[in-house]
Scaffold this active site. Structure first.
Site, PDB file in Angstrom:
ATOM      1  N   GLU A 191      -1.013  -9.587  -0.063  1.00 55.62           N
ATOM      2  CA  GLU A 191      -2.441  -9.774   0.219  1.00 55.62           C
ATOM      3  C   GLU A 191      -3.252  -9.858  -1.067  1.00 55.62           C
ATOM      4  O   GLU A 191      -4.201 -10.647  -1.171  1.00 55.62           O
ATOM      5  CB  GLU A 191      -2.933  -8.627   1.109  1.00 55.62           C
ATOM      6  CG  GLU A 191      -2.357  -8.695   2.520  1.00 55.62           C
ATOM      7  CD  GLU A 191      -2.569  -7.420   3.316  1.00 55.62           C
ATOM      8  OE1 GLU A 191      -2.980  -7.521   4.477  1.00 55.62           O
ATOM      9  OE2 GLU A 191      -2.318  -6.316   2.784  1.00 55.62           O
TER      10      GLU A 191
ATOM     11  N   GLU B 164       4.454  -5.167   7.638  1.00 59.61           N
ATOM     12  CA  GLU B 164       3.735  -4.070   8.300  1.00 59.61           C
ATOM     13  C   GLU B 164       4.188  -3.793   9.729  1.00 59.61           C
ATOM     14  O   GLU B 164       4.247  -2.623  10.147  1.00 59.61           O
ATOM     15  CB  GLU B 164       2.222  -4.361   8.288  1.00 59.61           C
ATOM     16  CG  GLU B 164       1.563  -4.197   6.926  1.00 59.61           C
ATOM     17  CD  GLU B 164       1.599  -5.454   6.075  1.00 59.61           C
ATOM     18  OE1 GLU B 164       0.943  -5.478   5.038  1.00 59.61           O
ATOM     19  OE2 GLU B 164       2.293  -6.433   6.460  1.00 59.61           O
TER      20      GLU B 164
ATOM     21  N   GLY C 234       0.389  -5.140   0.962  1.00 58.96           N
ATOM     22  CA  GLY C 234      -0.832  -5.214   0.175  1.00 58.96           C
ATOM     23  C   GLY C 234      -0.674  -6.022  -1.103  1.00 58.96           C
ATOM     24  O   GLY C 234      -1.644  -6.582  -1.611  1.00 58.96           O
TER      25      GLY C 234
ATOM     26  N   ALA D 226       0.852  -1.184   0.000  1.00 61.98           N
ATOM     27  CA  ALA D 226       0.000   0.000   0.000  1.00 61.98           C
ATOM     28  C   ALA D 226       0.896   1.246   0.000  1.00 61.98           C
ATOM     29  O   ALA D 226       2.072   1.192   0.353  1.00 61.98           O
ATOM     30  CB  ALA D 226      -0.920  -0.002   1.214  1.00 61.98           C
TER      31      ALA D 226
END
Length: 258
Positions: free
Chosen positions: A111, A131, A108, A63
């Site tokens: 993911e 993260e 992300g 992200a």
């Protein structure tokens, strides 16, 4: 779309995350573009299977930290909820989705790959959930999907250490199915997509739905979902044609997908 490209190659749709200057990092607009492309691909009856990949040297590097760093808790929750809604749409997309992970799949990006049905990786791919090294948790399903795919111990180690792993290590723990030289990745993904597209699509989609539903429930409920999917197939022309051909020691030339 500004950051997500779509190309149709016969019955295969290729979605390319295309923000290479930022290693395809996910921000609000990238998520909106992906959301819109998925809707268009679902409505396109000619597209039977999707391949999701990234432009440049990254699949999706994560992200967009530049956007996230000043979020309030409320803004962070809204961003996480929207990202999760798009990834859940991908996970439950009626047509099979193959991730062709060509490079960095971090945060992300990891993911995103996990929301796909099958993951293939380039030898240059890197996976990780970094993260906690940034003071946050995974926010787009990483704490949920990773444990389901690779087991709790492997997921705990990857998430709690924030370490990255290479493609071969990802294969060893079951995060990806196959690892290929970079120049072969898309050809292998197309071969796999074509093999799926050649089968009876009602049965393919019912099988995917039964697997996805079964992952979220107990064995008895999952078996009931499977029985329903099995029954639906017996209302199709493809089931009649294929079983009749089998009994007659023949082969169906092509499925009608109805």
């Amino acid at each position: 779309m500004a950051f997500v490209d779509f190309e149709q190659r016969g019955p295969i749709g290729v979605i390319t995350m295309n923000r290479p200057e930022a290693l395809n990092a996910l921000n609000d607009q990238v998520l909106k573009d992906l959301d819109a492309v998925l809707d268009a691909a679902e409505a396109n009856d000619e597209v039977l299977v999707l391949i999701l990949t990234g432009a440049g040297r990254s699949f999706v590097a994560g992200a967009d930290i530049g956007q996230m760093k000043d979020f309030t808790p409320v803004q962070a929750k809204q961003f996480g909820m929207y990202g999760n809604s798009v990834f859940l749409k991908l996970e439950n997309f009626p047509k099979p989705v193959i991730a062709a992970v060509n490079g960095f799949a971090l945060g992300g990006g990891c993911e995103l790959s996990m929301a796909c049905d099958i993951r293939l990786a380039s030898e240059k791919a890197k996976f990780g959930q970094p993260e906690v090294g940034l003071g946050i948790t995974p926010g787009f399903g990483g704490t949920q999907r990773l444990a389901r795919i690779v087991g709790v111990s492997n997921a705990m180690e990857l998430i709690l250490t924030a370490k990255n792993i290479n493609a071969q290590q990802a294969k060893e723990i079951g995060l990806v199915s196959h690892v290929y030289p970079p120049e072969e990745l898309m050809d292998k993904a197309m071969e796999l997509a074509q093999a799926i597209a050649a089968n009876a699509q009602v049965a393919v989609r019912q099988s995917k739905a039964a697997i996805r539903r079964g992952q979220q429930t107990d064995m008895y409920t999952g078996a009931a979902y499977e029985a329903e999917a099995f029954a639906v197939c017996f209302a199709t022309e493809d089931q009649k044609d294929a079983m009749t051909a089998f009994v007659n020691k023949e082969k169906v030339a092509a499925f009608k997908n109805r």
